[in-house]
Design a protein around this motif. Structure first.
Motif, PDB file in Angstrom:
ATOM      1  N   ASP A  52      35.425  51.607  15.454  1.00  0.00           N
ATOM      2  CA  ASP A  52      35.409  50.443  16.350  1.00  0.00           C
ATOM      3  C   ASP A  52      35.677  50.901  17.792  1.00  0.00           C
ATOM      4  O   ASP A  52      35.895  52.087  18.054  1.00  0.00           O
ATOM      5  CB  ASP A  52      36.412  49.374  15.892  1.00  0.00           C
ATOM      6  CG  ASP A  52      37.842  49.896  15.856  1.00  0.00           C
ATOM      7  OD1 ASP A  52      38.119  50.973  16.434  1.00  0.00           O
ATOM      8  OD2 ASP A  52      38.698  49.231  15.243  1.00  0.00           O
ATOM      9  N   ASP A  53      35.647  49.937  18.708  1.00  0.00           N
ATOM     10  CA  ASP A  53      35.786  50.280  20.127  1.00  0.00           C
ATOM     11  C   ASP A  53      37.135  50.921  20.430  1.00  0.00           C
ATOM     12  O   ASP A  53      37.236  51.819  21.269  1.00  0.00           O
ATOM     13  CB  ASP A  53      35.616  49.023  20.993  1.00  0.00           C
ATOM     14  CG  ASP A  53      34.165  48.570  21.013  1.00  0.00           C
ATOM     15  OD1 ASP A  53      33.289  49.362  20.608  1.00  0.00           O
ATOM     16  OD2 ASP A  53      33.918  47.422  21.419  1.00  0.00           O
ATOM     17  N   LYS A  54      38.181  50.441  19.739  1.00  0.00           N
ATOM     18  CA  LYS A  54      39.520  50.973  19.997  1.00  0.00           C
ATOM     19  C   LYS A  54      39.560  52.482  19.691  1.00  0.00           C
ATOM     20  O   LYS A  54      40.101  53.276  20.465  1.00  0.00           O
ATOM     21  CB  LYS A  54      40.529  50.212  19.121  1.00  0.00           C
ATOM     22  CG  LYS A  54      41.964  50.482  19.481  1.00  0.00           C
ATOM     23  CD  LYS A  54      42.908  49.668  18.601  1.00  0.00           C
ATOM     24  CE  LYS A  54      44.351  49.984  18.971  1.00  0.00           C
ATOM     25  NZ  LYS A  54      45.301  49.426  18.001  1.00  0.00           N
ATOM     26  N   LEU A  55      38.948  52.846  18.576  1.00  0.00           N
ATOM     27  CA  LEU A  55      38.928  54.260  18.191  1.00  0.00           C
ATOM     28  C   LEU A  55      38.084  55.083  19.169  1.00  0.00           C
ATOM     29  O   LEU A  55      38.465  56.180  19.578  1.00  0.00           O
ATOM     30  CB  LEU A  55      38.402  54.397  16.760  1.00  0.00           C
ATOM     31  CG  LEU A  55      38.258  55.811  16.211  1.00  0.00           C
ATOM     32  CD1 LEU A  55      39.579  56.582  16.313  1.00  0.00           C
ATOM     33  CD2 LEU A  55      37.783  55.781  14.757  1.00  0.00           C
ATOM     34  N   ARG A  56      36.940  54.518  19.542  1.00  0.00           N
ATOM     35  CA  ARG A  56      36.094  55.233  20.522  1.00  0.00           C
ATOM     36  C   ARG A  56      36.834  55.476  21.825  1.00  0.00           C
ATOM     37  O   ARG A  56      36.735  56.542  22.420  1.00  0.00           O
ATOM     38  CB  ARG A  56      34.847  54.415  20.832  1.00  0.00           C
ATOM     39  CG  ARG A  56      33.778  54.493  19.766  1.00  0.00           C
ATOM     40  CD  ARG A  56      32.711  53.489  20.122  1.00  0.00           C
ATOM     41  NE  ARG A  56      32.167  52.901  18.931  1.00  0.00           N
ATOM     42  CZ  ARG A  56      30.893  53.021  18.571  1.00  0.00           C
ATOM     43  NH1 ARG A  56      30.065  53.694  19.319  1.00  0.00           N
ATOM     44  NH2 ARG A  56      30.471  52.479  17.460  1.00  0.00           N
ATOM     45  N   LEU A  57      37.575  54.458  22.252  1.00  0.00           N
ATOM     46  CA  LEU A  57      38.327  54.593  23.510  1.00  0.00           C
ATOM     47  C   LEU A  57      39.413  55.649  23.385  1.00  0.00           C
ATOM     48  O   LEU A  57      39.667  56.416  24.320  1.00  0.00           O
ATOM     49  CB  LEU A  57      38.970  53.251  23.881  1.00  0.00           C
ATOM     50  CG  LEU A  57      38.085  52.289  24.654  1.00  0.00           C
ATOM     51  CD1 LEU A  57      38.784  50.945  24.819  1.00  0.00           C
ATOM     52  CD2 LEU A  57      37.734  52.873  26.026  1.00  0.00           C
ATOM     53  N   TRP A  58      40.069  55.678  22.228  1.00  0.00           N
ATOM     54  CA  TRP A  58      41.122  56.676  21.998  1.00  0.00           C
ATOM     55  C   TRP A  58      40.536  58.083  22.107  1.00  0.00           C
ATOM     56  O   TRP A  58      41.079  58.959  22.781  1.00  0.00           O
ATOM     57  CB  TRP A  58      41.755  56.448  20.620  1.00  0.00           C
ATOM     58  CG  TRP A  58      42.860  57.400  20.267  1.00  0.00           C
ATOM     59  CD1 TRP A  58      44.127  57.392  20.775  1.00  0.00           C
ATOM     60  CD2 TRP A  58      42.800  58.475  19.317  1.00  0.00           C
ATOM     61  NE1 TRP A  58      44.860  58.407  20.194  1.00  0.00           N
ATOM     62  CE2 TRP A  58      44.078  59.085  19.307  1.00  0.00           C
ATOM     63  CE3 TRP A  58      41.798  58.973  18.479  1.00  0.00           C
ATOM     64  CZ2 TRP A  58      44.375  60.183  18.483  1.00  0.00           C
ATOM     65  CZ3 TRP A  58      42.097  60.058  17.666  1.00  0.00           C
ATOM     66  CH2 TRP A  58      43.366  60.649  17.674  1.00  0.00           C
ATOM     67  N   VAL A  59      39.382  58.266  21.444  1.00  0.00           N
ATOM     68  CA  VAL A  59      38.736  59.583  21.474  1.00  0.00           C
ATOM     69  C   VAL A  59      38.304  59.938  22.900  1.00  0.00           C
ATOM     70  O   VAL A  59      38.564  61.054  23.379  1.00  0.00           O
ATOM     71  CB  VAL A  59      37.526  59.629  20.506  1.00  0.00           C
ATOM     72  CG1 VAL A  59      36.679  60.874  20.737  1.00  0.00           C
ATOM     73  CG2 VAL A  59      38.004  59.571  19.054  1.00  0.00           C
ATOM     74  N   SER A  60      37.691  58.985  23.594  1.00  0.00           N
ATOM     75  CA  SER A  60      37.212  59.330  24.941  1.00  0.00           C
ATOM     76  C   SER A  60      38.384  59.563  25.888  1.00  0.00           C
ATOM     77  O   SER A  60      38.306  60.403  26.785  1.00  0.00           O
ATOM     78  CB  SER A  60      36.226  58.293  25.468  1.00  0.00           C
ATOM     79  OG  SER A  60      36.838  57.036  25.511  1.00  0.00           O
ATOM     80  N   GLY A  61      39.500  58.839  25.669  1.00  0.00           N
ATOM     81  CA  GLY A  61      40.689  59.061  26.490  1.00  0.00           C
ATOM     82  C   GLY A  61      41.229  60.471  26.328  1.00  0.00           C
ATOM     83  O   GLY A  61      41.587  61.141  27.311  1.00  0.00           O
ATOM     84  N   LEU A  62      41.271  60.937  25.087  1.00  0.00           N
ATOM     85  CA  LEU A  62      41.752  62.300  24.838  1.00  0.00           C
ATOM     86  C   LEU A  62      40.796  63.321  25.448  1.00  0.00           C
ATOM     87  O   LEU A  62      41.220  64.307  26.058  1.00  0.00           O
ATOM     88  CB  LEU A  62      41.873  62.557  23.330  1.00  0.00           C
ATOM     89  CG  LEU A  62      42.967  61.795  22.591  1.00  0.00           C
ATOM     90  CD1 LEU A  62      42.923  62.124  21.108  1.00  0.00           C
ATOM     91  CD2 LEU A  62      44.342  62.120  23.155  1.00  0.00           C
ATOM     92  N   ARG A  63      39.513  63.044  25.281  1.00  0.00           N
ATOM     93  CA  ARG A  63      38.502  63.960  25.823  1.00  0.00           C
ATOM     94  C   ARG A  63      38.650  64.050  27.342  1.00  0.00           C
ATOM     95  O   ARG A  63      38.611  65.137  27.916  1.00  0.00           O
ATOM     96  CB  ARG A  63      37.122  63.443  25.424  1.00  0.00           C
ATOM     97  CG  ARG A  63      36.051  64.490  25.480  1.00  0.00           C
ATOM     98  CD  ARG A  63      34.715  63.885  25.158  1.00  0.00           C
ATOM     99  NE  ARG A  63      34.409  63.894  23.739  1.00  0.00           N
ATOM    100  CZ  ARG A  63      34.002  62.838  23.046  1.00  0.00           C
ATOM    101  NH1 ARG A  63      33.868  61.664  23.617  1.00  0.00           N
ATOM    102  NH2 ARG A  63      33.715  62.952  21.772  1.00  0.00           N
ATOM    103  N   ASP A  64      38.845  62.895  27.982  1.00  0.00           N
ATOM    104  CA  ASP A  64      39.009  62.868  29.443  1.00  0.00           C
ATOM    105  C   ASP A  64      40.267  63.613  29.877  1.00  0.00           C
ATOM    106  O   ASP A  64      40.358  64.096  31.003  1.00  0.00           O
ATOM    107  CB  ASP A  64      39.077  61.428  29.960  1.00  0.00           C
ATOM    108  CG  ASP A  64      37.748  60.705  29.801  1.00  0.00           C
ATOM    109  OD1 ASP A  64      36.738  61.385  29.534  1.00  0.00           O
ATOM    110  OD2 ASP A  64      37.734  59.468  29.937  1.00  0.00           O
ATOM    111  N   SER A  65      41.258  63.668  28.979  1.00  0.00           N
ATOM    112  CA  SER A  65      42.488  64.408  29.286  1.00  0.00           C
ATOM    113  C   SER A  65      42.315  65.905  29.081  1.00  0.00           C
ATOM    114  O   SER A  65      43.266  66.675  29.242  1.00  0.00           O
ATOM    115  CB  SER A  65      43.639  63.925  28.394  1.00  0.00           C
ATOM    116  OG  SER A  65      43.840  62.562  28.532  1.00  0.00           O
ATOM    117  N   GLY A  66      41.121  66.307  28.640  1.00  0.00           N
ATOM    118  CA  GLY A  66      40.851  67.728  28.454  1.00  0.00           C
ATOM    119  C   GLY A  66      41.292  68.279  27.103  1.00  0.00           C
ATOM    120  O   GLY A  66      41.359  69.490  26.910  1.00  0.00           O
TER     121      GLY A  66
END
Ligand SMILES: [Mg+2]
Length: 179
Positions: A52-66
């Motif tokens: 779901d969107d919440k999980l996608r956001l979590w993943v992209s947030g971590l990715r953005d943090s490097g």
């Protein structure tokens, strides 16, 4: 009952109620730069088909943090492949956790020193045991749902006994509580 060294194999370094308690800032503070992520009952309920969107956001947030990420699963099904695909994450499966080879491959693919890698998962006997055996850090989360495979259900009984001894924390209604 157990030798100290034996029990230590099952001890997670960290506990979290859910993956959403873990973010880039938390990981950076602990010098964790890469994470191996379990699928079933860690990021998705068993049988749930798409992130779901919440999980996608979590993943992209971590990715953005490097943070470098890799998904690992003992399952090798189209469902797991689709989930990893939707999250745009590399997948290592079937992994035969807790055996070492898959973890070593995962560490190699992440290209980060083992000391800077953590596995996040919901099971002591697969995710945590395997991670401890290869010298990465381990984050145990409360399982998303009560739905487990039959053999996992059996292991959950032993898991509760071990957790009481290891952590001073108990799993109550899907949340970690201090005893
Ligand atoms: Mg799992």
């Amino acid at each position: 009952m157990f030798k100290k060294g034996f029990l230590a194999n099952f001890k997670p370094d960290y506990f979290a109620d859910s993956i959403y308690d873990i973010d880039g800032e938390w990981l950076a503070a602990k010098n964790i730069n890469a994470m191996i992520i379990d699928v079933d009952n860690t990021i998705m309920a068993r049988g749930e088909r798409l992130p779901d969107d919440k999980l996608r956001l979590w993943v992209s947030g971590l990715r953005d943090s490097g943070i470098k990420l890799l998904v690992i699963s003992n399952n090798w099904t189209d469902r797991v492949k689709r989930i990893a695909g939707h999250l745009e994450l590399p997948l290592l499966a079937p992994a035969a956790k807790p055996l070492g080879p898959a973890y070593k491959i995962a560490i190699g693919r992440l290209g980060v020193a083992a000391a800077e890698i953590a596995i996040i998962g919901d099971q002591l006997f697969t995710d945590v045991l395997g991670g401890n055996r290869v010298g990465i850090r381990t984050i145990l989360v409360a399982p998303i749902s009560e739905v487990d495979l039959i053999h996992t259900k059996a292991l959950r009984v032993f898991e509760r006994i071990l957790l009481k001894r290891l952590s001073g924390q108990l799993l109550v209604e899907g949340r970690w509580k201090n005893i």
